[in-house]
Write a protein that holds these residues in place. Structure first.
Motif, PDB file in Angstrom:
ATOM      1  N   ASP A 104       0.819  -1.213   0.000  1.00  0.00           N
ATOM      2  CA  ASP A 104       0.000   0.000   0.000  1.00  0.00           C
ATOM      3  C   ASP A 104       0.851   1.261   0.000  1.00  0.00           C
ATOM      4  OD1 ASP A 104      -2.616  -1.408   0.437  1.00  0.00           O
ATOM      5  OD2 ASP A 104      -1.606  -2.001   2.291  1.00  0.00           O
ATOM      6  N   ARG A 105       1.978   1.197   0.747  1.00  0.00           N
ATOM      7  CA  ARG A 105       2.824   2.374   0.915  1.00  0.00           C
ATOM      8  C   ARG A 105       4.277   1.949   0.686  1.00  0.00           C
ATOM      9  NH1 ARG A 105       0.033   6.541   3.337  1.00  0.00           N
ATOM     10  NH2 ARG A 105       1.861   7.434   4.347  1.00  0.00           N
ATOM     11  N   LEU A 106       4.945   2.639  -0.221  1.00  0.00           N
ATOM     12  CA  LEU A 106       6.274   2.231  -0.666  1.00  0.00           C
ATOM     13  C   LEU A 106       7.299   3.321  -0.389  1.00  0.00           C
ATOM     14  CD1 LEU A 106       8.017   0.174  -2.375  1.00  0.00           C
ATOM     15  CD2 LEU A 106       7.399   1.579  -4.363  1.00  0.00           C
ATOM     16  N   LEU A 107       8.433   2.923   0.168  1.00  0.00           N
ATOM     17  CA  LEU A 107       9.569   3.830   0.290  1.00  0.00           C
ATOM     18  C   LEU A 107      10.515   3.548  -0.873  1.00  0.00           C
ATOM     19  CD1 LEU A 107      11.290   5.940   1.768  1.00  0.00           C
ATOM     20  CD2 LEU A 107      12.332   4.055   3.059  1.00  0.00           C
ATOM     21  N   LEU A 108      10.693   4.521  -1.739  1.00  0.00           N
ATOM     22  CA  LEU A 108      11.628   4.420  -2.849  1.00  0.00           C
ATOM     23  C   LEU A 108      12.935   5.077  -2.426  1.00  0.00           C
ATOM     24  CD1 LEU A 108      12.644   3.954  -5.705  1.00  0.00           C
ATOM     25  CD2 LEU A 108      11.257   5.910  -6.461  1.00  0.00           C
ATOM     26  N   ILE A 159       3.902   6.767  -2.256  1.00  0.00           N
ATOM     27  CA  ILE A 159       5.352   6.585  -2.338  1.00  0.00           C
ATOM     28  C   ILE A 159       6.048   7.696  -1.566  1.00  0.00           C
ATOM     29  CG2 ILE A 159       7.381   6.636  -3.847  1.00  0.00           C
ATOM     30  CD1 ILE A 159       5.862   5.354  -6.013  1.00  0.00           C
ATOM     31  N   ALA A 160       7.000   7.313  -0.741  1.00  0.00           N
ATOM     32  CA  ALA A 160       7.923   8.274  -0.134  1.00  0.00           C
ATOM     33  C   ALA A 160       9.260   8.099  -0.839  1.00  0.00           C
ATOM     34  CB  ALA A 160       8.070   8.018   1.363  1.00  0.00           C
ATOM     35  N   TYR A 161       9.868   9.194  -1.246  1.00  0.00           N
ATOM     36  CA  TYR A 161      11.102   9.137  -2.037  1.00  0.00           C
ATOM     37  C   TYR A 161      12.220   9.904  -1.347  1.00  0.00           C
ATOM     38  CZ  TYR A 161      14.493  10.317  -5.651  1.00  0.00           C
ATOM     39  OH  TYR A 161      15.656  10.505  -6.344  1.00  0.00           O
ATOM     40  N   THR A 162      13.401   9.282  -1.262  1.00  0.00           N
ATOM     41  CA  THR A 162      14.547   9.945  -0.643  1.00  0.00           C
ATOM     42  C   THR A 162      15.251  10.830  -1.665  1.00  0.00           C
ATOM     43  OG1 THR A 162      16.013   8.051  -1.086  1.00  0.00           O
ATOM     44  CG2 THR A 162      14.877   8.087   1.032  1.00  0.00           C
ATOM     45  N   ALA A 210       5.440  11.560  -0.748  1.00  0.00           N
ATOM     46  CA  ALA A 210       6.199  12.439   0.144  1.00  0.00           C
ATOM     47  C   ALA A 210       7.607  12.545  -0.408  1.00  0.00           C
ATOM     48  CB  ALA A 210       6.229  11.888   1.564  1.00  0.00           C
ATOM     49  N   LEU A 211       8.145  13.747  -0.406  1.00  0.00           N
ATOM     50  CA  LEU A 211       9.516  13.970  -0.841  1.00  0.00           C
ATOM     51  C   LEU A 211      10.370  14.184   0.396  1.00  0.00           C
ATOM     52  CD1 LEU A 211       8.813  16.398  -3.817  1.00  0.00           C
ATOM     53  CD2 LEU A 211       9.065  13.902  -3.870  1.00  0.00           C
ATOM     54  N   LEU A 212      11.214  13.197   0.667  1.00  0.00           N
ATOM     55  CA  LEU A 212      12.116  13.275   1.809  1.00  0.00           C
ATOM     56  C   LEU A 212      13.417  13.899   1.312  1.00  0.00           C
ATOM     57  CD1 LEU A 212      11.499   9.665   3.157  1.00  0.00           C
ATOM     58  CD2 LEU A 212      10.368  11.777   3.884  1.00  0.00           C
ATOM     59  N   ARG A 213      13.493  15.198   1.369  1.00  0.00           N
ATOM     60  CA  ARG A 213      14.658  15.908   0.842  1.00  0.00           C
ATOM     61  C   ARG A 213      15.771  15.903   1.877  1.00  0.00           C
ATOM     62  NH1 ARG A 213      11.825  21.071  -2.258  1.00  0.00           N
ATOM     63  NH2 ARG A 213      11.176  19.927  -4.145  1.00  0.00           N
ATOM     64  N   ASN A 214      16.523  14.813   1.855  1.00  0.00           N
ATOM     65  CA  ASN A 214      17.563  14.604   2.853  1.00  0.00           C
ATOM     66  C   ASN A 214      18.768  15.503   2.618  1.00  0.00           C
ATOM     67  OD1 ASN A 214      15.975  12.575   3.888  1.00  0.00           O
ATOM     68  ND2 ASN A 214      17.231  10.904   3.110  1.00  0.00           N
ATOM     69  N   GLY A 215      19.259  16.093   3.707  1.00  0.00           N
ATOM     70  CA  GLY A 215      20.542  16.759   3.666  1.00  0.00           C
ATOM     71  C   GLY A 215      21.651  15.715   3.651  1.00  0.00           C
ATOM     72  N   TRP A 216      22.868  16.147   3.869  1.00  0.00           N
ATOM     73  CA  TRP A 216      24.006  15.226   3.836  1.00  0.00           C
ATOM     74  C   TRP A 216      23.992  14.293   5.038  1.00  0.00           C
ATOM     75  CZ3 TRP A 216      24.510  15.924  -0.789  1.00  0.00           C
ATOM     76  CH2 TRP A 216      25.683  15.799  -1.522  1.00  0.00           C
ATOM     77  N   TYR A 217      24.461  13.071   4.831  1.00  0.00           N
ATOM     78  CA  TYR A 217      24.713  12.164   5.946  1.00  0.00           C
ATOM     79  C   TYR A 217      26.087  12.517   6.528  1.00  0.00           C
ATOM     80  CZ  TYR A 217      21.233   9.239   3.511  1.00  0.00           C
ATOM     81  OH  TYR A 217      20.108   8.773   2.878  1.00  0.00           O
ATOM     82  N   THR A 218      26.175  12.595   7.843  1.00  0.00           N
ATOM     83  CA  THR A 218      27.480  12.829   8.462  1.00  0.00           C
ATOM     84  C   THR A 218      28.465  11.749   8.032  1.00  0.00           C
ATOM     85  OG1 THR A 218      26.304  13.746  10.381  1.00  0.00           O
ATOM     86  CG2 THR A 218      28.652  13.289  10.654  1.00  0.00           C
ATOM     87  N   GLU A 219      27.957  10.531   7.848  1.00  0.00           N
ATOM     88  CA  GLU A 219      28.811   9.402   7.464  1.00  0.00           C
ATOM     89  C   GLU A 219      29.468   9.594   6.092  1.00  0.00           C
ATOM     90  OE1 GLU A 219      25.675   7.656  10.265  1.00  0.00           O
ATOM     91  OE2 GLU A 219      25.751   9.165   8.682  1.00  0.00           O
TER      92      GLU A 219
END
Length: 283
Positions: A67-71, A99-102, A133-142
């Motif tokens: 039903d709900r997908l994380l891309l 869909i949620a998208y990174t 949903a648009l998950l507009r991620n900043g930088w990963y510290t890693e």
């Protein structure tokens, strides 16, 4: 039923971990190129399905029931858009509802080369008609700590970011946020996600020095010199070019934001950069 693509990757595994804290295993589907890599997850009762961005055999069947997908965005720079488009088309055919998208921070205006494919994917999602949903991620510290032992050994952290402030957060913070949005977001929305406290690479080098007990300084290089250095480590030229470009854009403030949305989503402060440094040094 919740699905996660790229589920055996560094972010994907952390998302599964976060989801399993609140969702029953039989309501999760892990979509992965090599199912053997998730044998431990399958043993917990999670459905693990073969899923290749490039070769979506019977895509409607592989996404059936979800039903709900994380891309989670593909790691293959230069090939992301057709891969993402294939997933979006499959989701439409399989009647996935959400869909949620990174994506990347401020994708609509971000001048980084890396933002181009994210921007195009966001447009494809909009065109699909799917709630998303648009998950507009900043930088990963890693992103800066993968070779931290080498940095300590040589006493230098090298980049082209100058004194640009970078609002990075730990990968696990973004994973918890993705889990929360996948479970709870009711409608199309954009999330600009960053760490609570920005830092410069000079400050990161000082943190590495403090945690390791050895002298470490930040050395800033011109973009061309940094790109050549990255290529000398074995990175393909297009990837080295994109990473050097990202650092230069970071110097201009592109990776800074103080929205506080990430900490609000996860219900706590984001992981301090210093804690990520200590964790990386222990690994």
């Amino acid at each position: 039923m919740y699905g996660v693509t790229g589920a055996s990757g560094q972010l994907g595994r952390l998302v599964l971990k976060a989801l399993l804290e609140t969702v029953a295993p039989d309501r999760l589907v892990a979509l992965v190129r090599d199912p053997d890599k998730l044998a431990d997850v399958a043993a917990r009762g999670v459905a693990v399905r073969h899923f290749d961005y490039d070769h979506l055999a019977e895509p409607t069947a592989v996404l059936a029931g979800i039903d709900r997908l994380l891309l989670i965005s593909s790691s293959e720079i230069g090939r992301r858009l057709p891969q993402h488009q294939a997933v979006i088309d499959a989701a439409v055919a399989a009647h996935v509802g959400f869909i949620a998208y990174t994506s990347i921070l401020h994708a609509d205006s971000n001048p980084m080369l890396l933002a181009e494919e994210h921007r195009a994917t966001e447009a494809a999602l909009k065109a699909s008609g799917l709630a998303h949903a648009l998950l507009r991620n900043g930088w990963y510290t890693e992103n800066y700590l993968g070779q931290v032992q080498v940095v300590v050994e040589h006493g230098e952290l090298i980049g082209s970011a100058g004194e640009g402030r970078i609002s990075a957060a730990a990968r696990a913070d973004y994973a918890v946020a993705a889990s929360a949005v996948l479970i709870g977001a009711p409608e199309t929305r954009i999330y600009e996600l960053v760490g609570d406290r920005a830092f410069t690479l000079t400050q990161l080098a000082a943190a590495i020095a403090g945690a390791s007990g050895k002298p470490v300084v930040y050395r800033n290089l011109p973009e061309a010199a940094y790109r050549e250095m990255l290529e000398s480590t074995g990175l393909p030229a297009p990837i080295a070019n994109a990473l050097a470009d990202s650092d230069v854009k970071a110097a201009e403030g592109v990776l800074f934001d103080d929205s506080g949305v990430l900490s609000a989503l996860i219900g706590r402060a984001t992981t301090p950069m210093e804690e990520s440094v200590k964790f990386a040094l222990r690994a």
